[in-house]
Design an enzyme around this catalytic site. Structure first.
Site, short mmCIF file in Angstrom:
data_model
loop_
_atom_site.label_atom_id
_atom_site.label_comp_id
_atom_site.label_asym_id
_atom_site.label_seq_id
_atom_site.Cartn_x
_atom_site.Cartn_y
_atom_site.Cartn_z
N HIS A 188 56.84 18.74 -7.50
CA HIS A 188 56.79 20.09 -8.08
C HIS A 188 57.31 20.10 -9.51
O HIS A 188 58.11 19.26 -9.90
CB HIS A 188 57.50 21.12 -7.19
CG HIS A 188 58.99 21.07 -7.19
ND1 HIS A 188 59.75 21.67 -6.21
CD2 HIS A 188 59.89 20.51 -8.04
CE1 HIS A 188 61.03 21.49 -6.48
NE2 HIS A 188 61.15 20.79 -7.56
N ASN A 215 58.88 16.05 -4.42
CA ASN A 215 57.56 16.34 -3.87
C ASN A 215 56.52 16.58 -4.97
O ASN A 215 55.41 17.01 -4.70
CB ASN A 215 57.62 17.57 -2.94
CG ASN A 215 58.07 18.83 -3.67
OD1 ASN A 215 58.31 18.80 -4.88
ND2 ASN A 215 58.18 19.93 -2.96
N GLU A 220 55.17 24.40 -5.86
CA GLU A 220 55.21 23.45 -4.76
C GLU A 220 53.82 22.87 -4.49
O GLU A 220 52.81 23.43 -4.92
CB GLU A 220 55.72 24.17 -3.49
CG GLU A 220 57.09 24.82 -3.67
CD GLU A 220 58.24 23.82 -3.74
OE1 GLU A 220 58.06 22.70 -4.27
OE2 GLU A 220 59.34 24.17 -3.29
N ASP A 224 62.53 29.26 -13.60
CA ASP A 224 62.55 29.87 -12.27
C ASP A 224 63.93 30.42 -11.91
O ASP A 224 64.91 30.16 -12.60
CB ASP A 224 62.10 28.85 -11.20
CG ASP A 224 62.71 27.47 -11.41
OD1 ASP A 224 63.78 27.39 -12.04
OD2 ASP A 224 62.12 26.48 -10.96
P1 PGA Z 1 66.55 17.55 -9.93
O1 PGA Z 1 65.36 18.51 -9.58
O2 PGA Z 1 66.65 17.54 -11.41
O3 PGA Z 1 67.76 18.20 -9.30
O4 PGA Z 1 66.21 16.22 -9.36
C1 PGA Z 1 64.18 18.40 -10.31
C2 PGA Z 1 63.26 19.48 -9.87
O5 PGA Z 1 63.30 19.86 -8.70
O6 PGA Z 1 62.48 19.94 -10.70
#
Ligand code: PGA
Length: 242
Positions: free
Chosen positions: A138, A136, A143, A67
């Site tokens: 994702h 969350n 999302e 992304d």
């Molecule tokens: P993080 O994010 O590695 O910064 O915890 C993980 C994600 O949002 O996929």
């Protein structure tokens, strides 16, 4: 799903980099799906070490990132393009033309998304996709409550994601509200998936992703249906797993 439990972040990063290095040794022209965020940083550091030691080369590797934010220039300190350069690409022998990251400044976002999908296909699909998991649930920027069948698309970021990612920005207002992300369908088309989770803030959502219902409210739960998923968890993230 194969779950590998490790003690801490260091061991997680070592195991993950070993799996990726093994992939590159077996198939030097691998197509790697890469991720940003805090989770894979240690894995990238270990991969750089393995490169410096002559264990792996990236000279024939193709990469596709999950992304990119919309509206940030590629050299913006918070762009994922900049993240990948500083955390990995600047330190290895990958060829610039083999790196693919969605262009969040594209005038025609729809076309950008379609072209991204076409390029992945042209290279024969992703051999192994590295993933983190959001608090969350994702994966990429897929999302909660979005369609499972989506391919690369323009996404409105969740409030929880904006809050979580604001730690990298001067203020929460500076966090982009939109991004281009591979869709769940794109991710599920990868031949192999390697998901990493560390820290107690991931424990509950990881449990729901692995043992809960397969529902769009927990996007990572779809991985239960993928035939070749490896999950590496440290003690804290794995504290809810049996
Ligand atoms: P993080 O994010 O590695 O910064 O915890 C993980 C994600 O949002 O996929």
């Amino acid at each position: 799903m194969k779950i590998i439990k490790v003690k801490d972040y260091k061991e997680l990063s070592r195991k993950a980099s070993s799996i990726l290095a093994g992939q590159l040794i077996l198939k030097p022209k691998s197509v790697l799906g890469l991720a940003t965020g805090s989770t894979p940083i240690g894995t990238y550091e270990e991969l750089i070490r393995l490169y410096n030691e002559g264990v792996v080369s990236f000279s024939n590797v193709i990469t596709f990132n999950l992304d990119e934010y919309c509206g940030l220039k590629s050299n913006d300190i918070n762009s994922y393009c900049n993240f990948m350069k500083t955390k990995l690409f600047n330190h290895i022998d990958i060829r610039e033309e083999n790196i693919h990251i969605p262009n969040g400044l594209a005038k025609d976002i729809q076309k950008e998304c379609e072209d991204y999908e076409k390029k992945i296909k042209k290279f024969g699909g992703i051999d192994i996709q590295l993933l983190g998991i959001g608090r969350n649930g994702h994966i990429g920027f897929n999302e909660p409550n979005l369609k499972f069948e989506s391919k690369t698309f323009l996404v409105n970021l969740d409030e929880d994601t904006i809050k979580a990612n604001s730690r990298f920005f001067n203020s929460i207002e500076d966090v982009p509200r939109q991004a281009i992300s591979m869709g769940i369908k794109t991710i599920m088309s990868s031949k192999k998936i390697l998901l990493l989770a560390n820290g107690e803030e991931k424990a509950e959502i990881l449990y729901r992703a692995i043992y809960g219902d397969i529902i769009p409210q927990v996007p990572a739960s779809i991985l239960q249906l993928h035939p070749d998923v490896t999950i590496i968890v440290d003690e804290k993230a794995g504290s809810c797993l049996k």
